[in-house]
Design a protein around this motif. Sequence first.
Motif, PDB file in Angstrom:
ATOM      1  N   GLU A  20       6.860  -4.454   4.553  1.00 42.03           N
ATOM      2  CA  GLU A  20       6.198  -2.997   4.655  1.00 42.03           C
ATOM      3  C   GLU A  20       5.455  -3.053   6.015  1.00 42.03           C
ATOM      4  O   GLU A  20       4.887  -3.946   6.319  1.00 42.03           O
ATOM      5  CB  GLU A  20       4.975  -2.929   3.645  1.00 42.03           C
ATOM      6  N   LEU A  95      -1.501   0.584   2.540  1.00 45.86           N
ATOM      7  CA  LEU A  95      -0.086   0.554   2.307  1.00 45.86           C
ATOM      8  C   LEU A  95       0.032   1.357   1.168  1.00 45.86           C
ATOM      9  O   LEU A  95       1.002   2.232   0.884  1.00 45.86           O
ATOM     10  CB  LEU A  95       0.479  -0.818   2.102  1.00 45.86           C
ATOM     11  N   ALA A  96      -0.946   0.846   0.063  1.00 50.08           N
ATOM     12  CA  ALA A  96      -0.890   1.756  -0.935  1.00 50.08           C
ATOM     13  C   ALA A  96      -1.307   3.012  -0.937  1.00 50.08           C
ATOM     14  O   ALA A  96      -0.735   4.050  -1.581  1.00 50.08           O
ATOM     15  CB  ALA A  96      -1.867   0.794  -2.152  1.00 50.08           C
ATOM     16  N   GLN A  97      -2.359   3.294  -0.227  1.00 47.80           N
ATOM     17  CA  GLN A  97      -2.618   4.836   0.031  1.00 47.80           C
ATOM     18  C   GLN A  97      -1.484   5.713   0.678  1.00 47.80           C
ATOM     19  O   GLN A  97      -1.374   6.713   0.310  1.00 47.80           O
ATOM     20  CB  GLN A  97      -3.998   4.739   0.805  1.00 47.80           C
ATOM     21  N   ARG A  98      -0.928   4.877   1.781  1.00 51.27           N
ATOM     22  CA  ARG A  98       0.278   5.720   2.341  1.00 51.27           C
ATOM     23  C   ARG A  98       1.085   6.047   1.339  1.00 51.27           C
ATOM     24  O   ARG A  98       1.983   7.035   1.695  1.00 51.27           O
ATOM     25  CB  ARG A  98       0.740   4.769   3.523  1.00 51.27           C
ATOM     26  N   ASP A  99       1.475   5.263   0.440  1.00 51.86           N
ATOM     27  CA  ASP A  99       2.680   5.560  -0.616  1.00 51.86           C
ATOM     28  C   ASP A  99       2.316   6.371  -1.631  1.00 51.86           C
ATOM     29  O   ASP A  99       3.049   6.690  -2.399  1.00 51.86           O
ATOM     30  CB  ASP A  99       3.031   4.280  -1.430  1.00 51.86           C
ATOM     31  N   GLN A 100       1.080   6.907  -1.820  1.00 53.69           N
ATOM     32  CA  GLN A 100       0.356   7.887  -2.716  1.00 53.69           C
ATOM     33  C   GLN A 100       1.008   9.334  -2.367  1.00 53.69           C
ATOM     34  O   GLN A 100       1.221   9.610  -1.434  1.00 53.69           O
ATOM     35  CB  GLN A 100      -1.098   7.995  -3.017  1.00 53.69           C
ATOM     36  N   PRO A 101       1.463   9.956  -3.516  1.00 53.75           N
ATOM     37  CA  PRO A 101       2.257  11.171  -3.491  1.00 53.75           C
ATOM     38  C   PRO A 101       0.887  12.149  -2.987  1.00 53.75           C
ATOM     39  O   PRO A 101      -0.135  12.158  -3.143  1.00 53.75           O
ATOM     40  CB  PRO A 101       2.983  11.526  -4.502  1.00 53.75           C
TER      41      PRO A 101
END
Length: 101
Positions: A20, A95-101
């Motif tokens: 990632e 990375l999790a925030q970036r992948d949030q819609p």
Amino acid sequence: MRVTLESYGGLAAVIRRRPEVLDTAAMPENAAAELTQLVAAAIAMPVEDQADRARDAMTYTITVEDHDRATVLEQSDATMSPAFATLLTSLKEHLAQRDQP
């Protein structure tokens, strides 16, 4: 600065997760500055050599590319320094925030 996270090991050691990548240029300025400070702290804190290794420990490789220089940090659940753990947690959150819609 570009930061790549790779993880492998654990119970499914033969499965290697895809890397990632996080680019600080795409982050808010304060978040990028915080990540830069965490990277510097993790680089500055050496890993203590520990003879006891956990059989199913995860191993994490963080590659930091800044201009023409690359730094690779690799630690596992069994030998992780506090600074590396803080960087890893922050990186996973971004990375999790970036992948949030």
